[in-house]
Design a protein around this motif. Structure first.
Motif, PDB file in Angstrom:
ATOM      1  N   GLU A 149      47.491  65.799 -88.395  1.00 35.14           N
ATOM      2  CA  GLU A 149      46.068  65.646 -88.139  1.00 35.14           C
ATOM      3  C   GLU A 149      45.559  64.237 -88.417  1.00 35.14           C
ATOM      4  N   ASN A 150      46.377  63.416 -89.069  1.00 34.76           N
ATOM      5  CA  ASN A 150      45.980  62.041 -89.403  1.00 34.76           C
ATOM      6  C   ASN A 150      47.254  61.212 -89.528  1.00 34.76           C
ATOM      7  N   LEU A 151      47.667  60.623 -88.399  1.00 30.61           N
ATOM      8  CA  LEU A 151      48.986  59.996 -88.339  1.00 30.61           C
ATOM      9  C   LEU A 151      49.042  58.613 -88.978  1.00 30.61           C
ATOM     10  N   GLY A 152      47.898  58.025 -89.261  1.00 30.96           N
ATOM     11  CA  GLY A 152      47.917  56.740 -89.954  1.00 30.96           C
ATOM     12  C   GLY A 152      48.364  55.572 -89.096  1.00 30.96           C
ATOM     13  N   VAL A 153      48.149  55.644 -87.803  1.00 34.16           N
ATOM     14  CA  VAL A 153      48.441  54.527 -86.900  1.00 34.16           C
ATOM     15  C   VAL A 153      47.201  54.277 -86.040  1.00 34.16           C
ATOM     16  N   GLY A 154      47.170  53.116 -85.382  1.00 35.15           N
ATOM     17  CA  GLY A 154      46.020  52.746 -84.581  1.00 35.15           C
ATOM     18  C   GLY A 154      45.945  53.484 -83.258  1.00 35.15           C
ATOM     19  N   ASP A 155      44.808  53.363 -82.609  1.00 30.85           N
ATOM     20  CA  ASP A 155      44.619  53.949 -81.286  1.00 30.85           C
ATOM     21  C   ASP A 155      45.637  53.376 -80.307  1.00 30.85           C
ATOM     22  N   ALA A 156      46.252  54.259 -79.517  1.00 32.16           N
ATOM     23  CA  ALA A 156      47.207  53.863 -78.475  1.00 32.16           C
ATOM     24  C   ALA A 156      48.353  53.017 -79.031  1.00 32.16           C
ATOM     25  N   ALA A 157      48.740  53.259 -80.290  1.00 32.11           N
ATOM     26  CA  ALA A 157      49.779  52.463 -80.933  1.00 32.11           C
ATOM     27  C   ALA A 157      51.193  52.934 -80.626  1.00 32.11           C
ATOM     28  N   LEU A 158      51.323  54.133 -80.077  1.00 27.03           N
ATOM     29  CA  LEU A 158      52.637  54.745 -79.937  1.00 27.03           C
ATOM     30  C   LEU A 158      53.044  54.911 -78.479  1.00 27.03           C
ATOM     31  N   ALA A 159      54.349  54.804 -78.248  1.00 25.04           N
ATOM     32  CA  ALA A 159      54.902  55.166 -76.939  1.00 25.04           C
ATOM     33  C   ALA A 159      55.131  56.661 -76.843  1.00 25.04           C
ATOM     34  N   GLY A 160      55.268  57.323 -77.981  1.00 24.36           N
ATOM     35  CA  GLY A 160      55.515  58.756 -77.927  1.00 24.36           C
ATOM     36  C   GLY A 160      55.405  59.428 -79.276  1.00 24.36           C
ATOM     37  N   VAL A 161      55.170  60.738 -79.217  1.00 24.17           N
ATOM     38  CA  VAL A 161      55.161  61.604 -80.404  1.00 24.17           C
ATOM     39  C   VAL A 161      56.116  62.756 -80.151  1.00 24.17           C
ATOM     40  N   LEU A 162      57.028  62.965 -81.093  1.00 27.12           N
ATOM     41  CA  LEU A 162      57.881  64.145 -81.124  1.00 27.12           C
ATOM     42  C   LEU A 162      57.342  65.074 -82.198  1.00 27.12           C
ATOM     43  N   ALA A 163      57.034  66.302 -81.831  1.00 27.46           N
ATOM     44  CA  ALA A 163      56.572  67.304 -82.810  1.00 27.46           C
ATOM     45  C   ALA A 163      57.390  68.563 -82.562  1.00 27.46           C
ATOM     46  N   TRP A 164      58.597  68.573 -83.103  1.00 27.63           N
ATOM     47  CA  TRP A 164      59.561  69.633 -82.823  1.00 27.63           C
ATOM     48  C   TRP A 164      59.408  70.742 -83.858  1.00 27.63           C
ATOM     49  N   TYR A 165      58.783  71.825 -83.453  1.00 28.95           N
ATOM     50  CA  TYR A 165      58.486  72.958 -84.330  1.00 28.95           C
ATOM     51  C   TYR A 165      57.562  72.561 -85.484  1.00 28.95           C
ATOM     52  N   SER A 166      56.800  71.507 -85.284  1.00 28.49           N
ATOM     53  CA  SER A 166      55.931  70.996 -86.333  1.00 28.49           C
ATOM     54  C   SER A 166      54.564  71.651 -86.355  1.00 28.49           C
ATOM     55  N   LEU A 167      54.184  72.320 -85.267  1.00 28.43           N
ATOM     56  CA  LEU A 167      52.854  72.916 -85.181  1.00 28.43           C
ATOM     57  C   LEU A 167      52.897  74.441 -85.203  1.00 28.43           C
ATOM     58  N   ILE A 168      54.043  75.018 -85.506  1.00 26.35           N
ATOM     59  CA  ILE A 168      54.180  76.477 -85.379  1.00 26.35           C
ATOM     60  C   ILE A 168      53.333  77.239 -86.395  1.00 26.35           C
ATOM     61  N   HIS A 169      52.973  76.593 -87.507  1.00 23.89           N
ATOM     62  CA  HIS A 169      52.154  77.264 -88.523  1.00 23.89           C
ATOM     63  C   HIS A 169      50.659  76.962 -88.361  1.00 23.89           C
ATOM     64  N   THR A 170      50.309  76.119 -87.394  1.00 18.95           N
ATOM     65  CA  THR A 170      48.910  75.765 -87.191  1.00 18.95           C
ATOM     66  C   THR A 170      48.173  76.916 -86.508  1.00 18.95           C
ATOM     67  N   GLU A 171      47.088  77.339 -87.100  1.00 18.36           N
ATOM     68  CA  GLU A 171      46.329  78.448 -86.522  1.00 18.36           C
ATOM     69  C   GLU A 171      45.814  78.056 -85.137  1.00 18.36           C
ATOM     70  N   PRO A 172      45.853  78.987 -84.190  1.00 14.62           N
ATOM     71  CA  PRO A 172      45.467  78.658 -82.813  1.00 14.62           C
ATOM     72  C   PRO A 172      44.096  77.999 -82.692  1.00 14.62           C
ATOM     73  N   GLU A 173      43.142  78.411 -83.520  1.00 13.79           N
ATOM     74  CA  GLU A 173      41.804  77.819 -83.428  1.00 13.79           C
ATOM     75  C   GLU A 173      41.764  76.389 -83.959  1.00 13.79           C
ATOM     76  N   LEU A 174      42.843  75.951 -84.599  1.00 12.97           N
ATOM     77  CA  LEU A 174      42.923  74.596 -85.134  1.00 12.97           C
ATOM     78  C   LEU A 174      43.915  73.707 -84.389  1.00 12.97           C
ATOM     79  N   ILE A 175      44.602  74.235 -83.403  1.00 10.80           N
ATOM     80  CA  ILE A 175      45.679  73.486 -82.748  1.00 10.80           C
ATOM     81  C   ILE A 175      45.170  72.247 -82.034  1.00 10.80           C
ATOM     82  N   ASP A 176      43.899  72.260 -81.610  1.00 14.63           N
ATOM     83  CA  ASP A 176      43.366  71.110 -80.889  1.00 14.63           C
ATOM     84  C   ASP A 176      43.239  69.875 -81.781  1.00 14.63           C
ATOM     85  N   VAL A 177      43.187  70.055 -83.085  1.00 11.41           N
ATOM     86  CA  VAL A 177      43.019  68.914 -83.988  1.00 11.41           C
ATOM     87  C   VAL A 177      44.250  68.006 -83.969  1.00 11.41           C
TER      88      VAL A 177
END
Length: 199
Positions: free
Chosen positions: A95-123
């Motif tokens: 929810e707070n990656l600690g990098v600047g806007d448009a700083a990354l070429a990519g994000v890998l989130a492999w099974y990293s969001l499976i515990h995030t409640e559906p109503e919070l997934i947009d964050v």
């Protein structure tokens, strides 16, 4: 499910989790090929969000990808730094990656969001969109199912996501989904994977 609950649950079972998943040779070859092919198509820094004990970060780093691993569980970061000292790891959260806007070429989130409640997934998805530059990539791994519903994961409650429902949330965050994949193997939960490009 708050971050503190998830972090505490994983910290309590960190040694067990590291023993089971701490090396990339413990995961399916098809997933290694999928993630490597995706990452090698990017130009610039990649963040492995929810890196756990660091196996994916290490795989990508060894392939020449400019990658850093981030995880909210200090025990995982300590293990990753000890086992893969040439790679970069830090404590952080989706929810707070600690990098600047448009700083990354990519994000890998492999099974990293499976515990995030559906109503919070947009964050976290919005945070990924903030950090990934136009044309950059997102790769997600998750548990898929016919219905969006919770299940009792070994560590703490997690969620099955229908592919189309998850893809719609990713698209709403500012990405264009370019590929989805599913598979079911004996004794394992149905696996979903999704690639997307930042608009």
């Amino acid at each position: 499910m708050t971050l503190d609950v998830v972090r505490t649950a994983y910290a309590a079972r960190s040694a067990e989790y590291i023993a089971l998943f701490g090396r990339v040779d413990q995961v399916a070859e098809i997933d290694r090929d999928f993630i490597l092919a995706w990452a090698l198509g990017l130009q610039g820094p990649v963040l492995d969000v929810g890196c756990g004990p660091g196996q994916w970060t290490h795989l990508l780093s060894g392939a020449g990808v400019d990658v850093e691993g981030v995880d909210p569980v200090p025990e995982f970061i300590d293990s990753a730094r000890a086992n893969y000292p040439s790679d970069r790891y830090r404590v952080g959260r989706a929810e707070n990656l600690g990098v600047g806007d448009a700083a990354l070429a990519g994000v890998l989130a492999w099974y990293s969001l499976i515990h995030t409640e559906p109503e919070l997934i947009d964050v976290p998805l919005a945070e990924f969109a903030r950090c990934v530059r136009s044309g950059g990539g997102l790769a997600l791994g998750f548990c898929t199912g016919a219905r969006l519903e919770p299940f009792e994961h070994a560590v703490t409650t997690a969620y099955f996501w229908p592919i189309d429902s998850f893809a719609a949330r990713v698209e709403a965050a500012g990405f264009t989904v370019s590929r989805t994949a599913t598979r079911t193997e004996p004794g394992a939960r149905p696996h979903g994977a999704l690639l997307a490009i930042r608009r």
